[in-house]
Design a protein around this motif. Structure first.
Motif, mmCIF file in Angstrom:
data_model
loop_
_atom_site.group_PDB
_atom_site.id
_atom_site.type_symbol
_atom_site.label_atom_id
_atom_site.label_comp_id
_atom_site.label_asym_id
_atom_site.label_seq_id
_atom_site.Cartn_x
_atom_site.Cartn_y
_atom_site.Cartn_z
ATOM 1 N N ARG A 1 43.124 25.125 3.536
ATOM 2 C CA ARG A 1 43.584 26.209 3.823
ATOM 3 C C ARG A 1 43.018 27.309 2.898
ATOM 4 N NH1 ARG A 1 47.274 28.183 0.097
ATOM 5 N NH2 ARG A 1 48.125 26.359 -1.396
ATOM 6 N N VAL A 2 43.003 28.597 3.254
ATOM 7 C CA VAL A 2 42.428 29.730 2.624
ATOM 8 C C VAL A 2 43.557 30.653 2.189
ATOM 9 C CG1 VAL A 2 40.906 31.748 2.946
ATOM 10 C CG2 VAL A 2 40.445 29.768 4.142
ATOM 11 N N ALA A 3 43.362 31.057 1.030
ATOM 12 C CA ALA A 3 44.426 31.984 0.163
ATOM 13 C C ALA A 3 44.346 33.206 0.867
ATOM 14 C CB ALA A 3 44.229 31.918 -1.249
ATOM 15 N N VAL A 4 45.404 33.872 1.098
ATOM 16 C CA VAL A 4 45.437 35.190 1.755
ATOM 17 C C VAL A 4 44.844 36.226 0.700
ATOM 18 C CG1 VAL A 4 46.679 37.056 2.749
ATOM 19 C CG2 VAL A 4 47.246 34.827 3.249
ATOM 20 N N LEU A 5 44.919 36.026 -0.457
ATOM 21 C CA LEU A 5 44.375 36.781 -1.401
ATOM 22 C C LEU A 5 43.281 36.260 -2.130
ATOM 23 C CD1 LEU A 5 47.304 38.655 -3.376
ATOM 24 C CD2 LEU A 5 45.795 39.604 -1.651
ATOM 25 N N ASN A 6 42.159 36.650 -1.802
ATOM 26 C CA ASN A 6 40.891 35.851 -2.111
ATOM 27 C C ASN A 6 39.968 37.048 -2.326
ATOM 28 O OD1 ASN A 6 39.509 36.169 0.241
ATOM 29 N ND2 ASN A 6 40.644 34.407 0.952
ATOM 30 N N MET A 7 38.586 36.848 -2.753
ATOM 31 C CA MET A 7 37.819 37.867 -3.210
ATOM 32 C C MET A 7 37.316 38.371 -2.026
ATOM 33 S SD MET A 7 34.303 37.951 -5.640
ATOM 34 C CE MET A 7 35.053 36.733 -6.829
ATOM 35 N N PRO A 8 37.131 37.922 -1.034
ATOM 36 C CA PRO A 8 36.406 38.416 0.226
ATOM 37 C C PRO A 8 37.377 39.581 1.080
ATOM 38 C CG PRO A 8 35.672 36.122 0.426
ATOM 39 C CD PRO A 8 36.614 36.517 -0.866
ATOM 40 N N THR A 9 38.433 39.019 0.978
ATOM 41 C CA THR A 9 39.914 39.921 1.606
ATOM 42 C C THR A 9 40.276 41.345 0.579
ATOM 43 O OG1 THR A 9 41.384 38.484 0.814
ATOM 44 C CG2 THR A 9 40.819 38.193 2.801
ATOM 45 N N ILE A 10 40.163 41.119 -0.620
ATOM 46 C CA ILE A 10 40.308 41.990 -1.628
ATOM 47 C C ILE A 10 39.098 43.170 -1.491
ATOM 48 C CG2 ILE A 10 40.436 42.710 -3.895
ATOM 49 C CD1 ILE A 10 42.205 39.979 -4.380
ATOM 50 N N ALA A 11 37.772 42.644 -1.466
ATOM 51 C CA ALA A 11 36.675 43.353 -1.112
ATOM 52 C C ALA A 11 36.825 44.150 0.031
ATOM 53 C CB ALA A 11 35.422 42.746 -1.460
ATOM 54 N N ALA A 12 37.081 43.533 1.198
ATOM 55 C CA ALA A 12 37.150 44.130 2.403
ATOM 56 C C ALA A 12 38.270 45.352 2.280
ATOM 57 C CB ALA A 12 37.592 43.256 3.688
ATOM 58 N N PHE A 13 39.198 45.061 1.795
ATOM 59 C CA PHE A 13 40.535 45.981 1.691
ATOM 60 C C PHE A 13 40.008 47.219 0.830
ATOM 61 C CE2 PHE A 13 43.841 48.148 -0.687
ATOM 62 C CZ PHE A 13 44.589 48.243 0.402
ATOM 63 N N ALA A 14 39.312 46.920 -0.161
ATOM 64 C CA ALA A 14 38.970 48.075 -1.129
ATOM 65 C C ALA A 14 37.751 48.929 -0.438
ATOM 66 C CB ALA A 14 38.682 47.545 -2.554
ATOM 67 N N THR A 15 36.880 48.314 -0.050
ATOM 68 C CA THR A 15 35.722 48.914 0.445
ATOM 69 C C THR A 15 36.121 50.086 1.875
ATOM 70 O OG1 THR A 15 34.383 47.183 -0.050
ATOM 71 C CG2 THR A 15 33.575 48.671 1.576
ATOM 72 N N ILE A 16 36.851 49.285 2.479
ATOM 73 C CA ILE A 16 37.379 50.070 3.827
ATOM 74 C C ILE A 16 38.347 51.055 3.608
ATOM 75 C CG2 ILE A 16 38.368 50.246 6.050
ATOM 76 C CD1 ILE A 16 35.483 48.801 5.843
ATOM 77 N N ALA A 17 39.253 50.903 2.431
ATOM 78 C CA ALA A 17 40.125 51.891 1.998
ATOM 79 C C ALA A 17 39.460 53.075 1.468
ATOM 80 C CB ALA A 17 41.237 51.374 1.110
ATOM 81 N N GLY A 18 38.498 52.648 0.610
ATOM 82 C CA GLY A 18 37.923 53.700 0.076
ATOM 83 C C GLY A 18 36.904 54.634 0.859
ATOM 84 N N ALA A 19 36.146 53.602 2.021
ATOM 85 C CA ALA A 19 35.238 54.598 2.856
ATOM 86 C C ALA A 19 36.051 55.290 3.611
ATOM 87 C CB ALA A 19 34.476 53.405 3.562
ATOM 88 N N VAL A 20 37.463 55.030 4.203
ATOM 89 C CA VAL A 20 38.228 55.989 4.878
ATOM 90 C C VAL A 20 39.010 56.927 4.151
ATOM 91 C CG1 VAL A 20 40.058 55.829 6.406
ATOM 92 C CG2 VAL A 20 38.390 53.979 6.704
ATOM 93 N N GLY A 21 39.269 56.574 3.117
ATOM 94 C CA GLY A 21 40.287 57.631 2.280
ATOM 95 C C GLY A 21 39.221 58.879 1.876
ATOM 96 N N TYR A 22 38.105 58.493 1.256
ATOM 97 C CA TYR A 22 37.318 59.321 0.683
ATOM 98 C C TYR A 22 37.019 60.653 1.595
ATOM 99 C CZ TYR A 22 33.344 62.054 -1.064
ATOM 100 O OH TYR A 22 32.371 62.842 -1.418
ATOM 101 N N PRO A 23 36.495 60.451 2.938
ATOM 102 C CA PRO A 23 36.293 61.565 3.661
ATOM 103 C C PRO A 23 37.628 62.232 4.229
ATOM 104 C CG PRO A 23 35.526 59.679 4.775
ATOM 105 C CD PRO A 23 35.891 59.055 3.561
ATOM 106 N N LEU A 24 38.543 61.478 4.373
ATOM 107 C CA LEU A 24 40.010 61.952 4.586
ATOM 108 C C LEU A 24 40.483 62.867 3.711
ATOM 109 C CD1 LEU A 24 41.762 59.191 6.417
ATOM 110 C CD2 LEU A 24 40.831 61.188 7.412
ATOM 111 N N ALA A 25 40.145 62.358 2.341
ATOM 112 C CA ALA A 25 40.905 63.224 1.126
ATOM 113 C C ALA A 25 39.870 64.508 0.893
ATOM 114 C CB ALA A 25 40.787 62.268 -0.122
ATOM 115 N N ARG A 26 38.702 64.405 1.203
ATOM 116 C CA ARG A 26 37.749 65.518 0.668
ATOM 117 C C ARG A 26 37.680 66.622 2.033
ATOM 118 N NH1 ARG A 26 34.535 68.255 -2.520
ATOM 119 N NH2 ARG A 26 32.309 68.153 -2.236
ATOM 120 N N TYR A 27 37.791 65.993 3.131
ATOM 121 C CA TYR A 27 37.346 67.266 4.139
ATOM 122 C C TYR A 27 38.351 67.307 5.202
ATOM 123 C CZ TYR A 27 32.651 65.855 2.635
ATOM 124 O OH TYR A 27 31.554 65.795 1.862
#
Length: 182
Positions: free
Chosen positions: A38-64
């Motif tokens: 089985r694959v753990a839900v919290l692993n490096m690729p899922t954390i990376a996906a969360f942080a990357t997309i949250a940052g990529a979506v949050g930055y322009p929303l917060a800025r503009y």
């Protein structure tokens, strides 16, 4: 100033997510995940996906946008969660099962390891090399891929070990291929 404070966590999340994503790619899929089945839900690729997309979506929303901090954070977190779920689905449903089916060819396990000729390799014949693996020195018969001779002390790179014989390429040959044109 307040706008910058709101934007900076998203930049940090984006950069951290990208760095974790690269680290996950370099590290590969852990073999222990396959053994556990089985694959753990919290692993490096899922954390990376969360942080990357949250940052990529949050930055322009917060800025503009004119949205407030709670709305921006909620949208960024929701987007990151969707990305993490997607990454987990890919890992658990496609990547790990596919990797589990791959059979590693034992001939190529030591491909790329350095060795040193300890007994001269004659033209088209067998000599001997020594290489280090798992902290121990190993001595095996060897022949060159090109059939050329190799003197004692010559550095070589293992291409494969087949029927107990290392097939090696001279490091000097590889080094010439790696040189950049002037």
């Amino acid at each position: 100033m307040q706008r910058i404070l709101l934007v900076s966590p998203y930049i940090i999340a984006l950069v951290l997510g990208l760095a974790l994503g690269v680290a996950a790619m370099l590290r590969g899929i852990d073999r222990h995940l396959q053994r556990r089945g089985r694959v753990a839900v919290l692993n490096m690729p899922t954390i990376a996906a969360f942080a990357t997309i949250a940052g990529a979506v949050g930055y322009p929303l917060a800025r503009y946008s004119s949205l407030g901090p709670v709305a921006v954070t909620s949208i960024a977190a929701g987007s990151g969660l969707a990305a993490a779920i997607g990454a987990f689905g890919l890992l658990a449903g496609l990547i790990v099962p596919s990797a589990a089916k791959d059979v590693e060819d034992p001939r190529f396990v030591l491909q790329g390891h350095f060795g040193r000729v300890t007994e001269r390799i004659p033209t088209g014949g067998l000599g001997e090399i020594v290489y280090e693996h798992d902290g121990r020195a190993h001595t095996v018969p060897a022949r060159t891929l090109e059939g050329r001779p190799a003197d004692e002390g010559t550095e070589v790179v293992i291409e494969r070990i087949e029927d107990g014989v290392a097939h090696v390429e001279l490091w000097s040959t590889i080094e010439k291929e790696l040189e950049l044109p002037a």
